[in-house]
Design an enzyme around this catalytic site. Sequence first.
Site, short mmCIF file in Angstrom:
data_model
loop_
_atom_site.label_atom_id
_atom_site.label_comp_id
_atom_site.label_asym_id
_atom_site.label_seq_id
_atom_site.Cartn_x
_atom_site.Cartn_y
_atom_site.Cartn_z
N MET A 81 0.89 -1.33 -0.43
CA MET A 81 0.60 -0.07 -0.08
C MET A 81 1.14 1.27 -0.11
SD MET A 81 -3.16 -1.22 2.80
CE MET A 81 -4.11 -0.11 2.28
N HIS A 82 0.66 2.47 -1.02
CA HIS A 82 0.49 3.85 -0.49
C HIS A 82 1.81 4.11 -1.01
CE1 HIS A 82 -1.76 3.20 3.44
NE2 HIS A 82 -0.67 2.67 3.84
N ASP A 240 -2.45 -4.46 -0.21
CA ASP A 240 -1.89 -6.20 0.35
C ASP A 240 -2.61 -6.08 1.69
OD1 ASP A 240 -1.20 -4.54 1.82
OD2 ASP A 240 0.99 -4.56 1.49
#
Length: 499
Positions: A81-82, A240
């Site tokens: 992520m991110h 995820d």
Amino acid sequence: MKYVIGVDLGTSAVKILLVNQYGEVVHEVSKSYPLIIEKSGYSEQNPEEWVEKTTVGLKELVEHFDGDVRDIEGISFSGQMHGLVLLDKENQVLRNAILWNDTRTTKQCEEIYETFGKERLLEITKNPALEGFTLPKILWVKENEPLVFERASVFMLPKDYLRYRITGAIHMEYSDAAGTLMLNVAEREWSSEMLEAFGLAPEFCPPLVESHTFVGTATPEFAWSTGLSKEIKVFAGGADNACGAIGSGILSEGKTLCSIGTSGVVLSYEERNDLDFEGKVHYFNHGEQNTYYTMGVTLAAGYSLSWFKDTFAKEEAFDQLLEGIDEVSPGSNGLLFTPYIVGERTPHADSNIRGSFIGIDAAHERKHFARAVLEGITFSLNESIEIFRNSGKTIDTIISIGGGAKNETWLQMQADIFNAKIEKMTSEQGPGMGAAMLAAYGCGWFESLRECADVFLQPAKTYEPIPENVEAYQKFFTMYQQIYTQTKNLNIQLRMFRK
């Protein structure tokens, strides 16, 4: 027999699963790639590595497949992520991706609060401004690399860039978009209020789709390079943690997941979009349509154990490193470890804090240190569980996946520290399996993800809390919780000496 592929684009490697209609993993491939760490707090990767290693892995998978590749009907993705990937008008990558565990953006997080206000930010995004999120990274590039930012046409997250390279189509799905600080989580749309506040154009954000949405087929070039069929259906996938939840059956109220990878996650299913955790835990859109999950994160969970091994037992396998920990009683003979080696996220959103061993004694051996590391990681995760419980949630059964589910002693430790029944799944492929399930659902094999979970997922073993261990750990956990406040100022002072 029909098959689907789940691609899990992780921080250290891409893991690829070939799964049949019974949920059996027929073949799996893993290809690693490096982190780029220029200085303390920086963490980047070259997006081309993701594409290259995924291509090689898929080709290897197909070469081992004994059947007609047209029977591999679908492919979907789980992704770290991110992370920030910036593309220009020709959809070319402008710089290395800045990853989720990069902590250079403290200044930008402060600017977000100053510009927008913490309360309004929580109302819209359901999450605080943390260094790991995507918007602070965008603002960092805007401030520190203005020439790069001027050329940026669209931003993407890691798995979405990989999927773009497979299909040629640009999309983002809700579970990953929720971790950008630009999505109105409850309304499930990009927040015009957030974008306007920071001078970002609406077209800078990709079109939003559901995790099971069919977004295209493989380009002829990608099909040729991997051996996959040009007709293979490509589905959007999920973050995820959302995929880890799907791949562990966290698809109904009250179900909770403990996932220990590089980072550690405690995740609980939510049907409602209006709960208020005051930003103490994350609140994201799930990979299942119109549902949500709350999540606490330990930044360096499995990474703490990897660091310990690489520093003190580099040539040994993890099994060797952990030999003897079952002989050590709870509390590691009075030794405490805090896993803050890259900062922390839940419940202490602090990029300056660093880890500690407290109570080192001449009687301690390596097995005490190894057990203390496992206990410290688990204590950190337990802080998230305590937040959930204090909000009124009942948590009595937790599904454990990842590195923490590979060691019997650690699984029992989780049961004792969490004071809950721990279930280990037959398949420990969480995120990759979740991605495969999204592809199976997208292909129409099942009416719902829950129906898919009933077929694909089975518990393998259960660990019950041992009352005397629970009592000992509750006392020890109280001591653990004091370490953050008592070392915070010391770590601020030590920061000037870090390189």
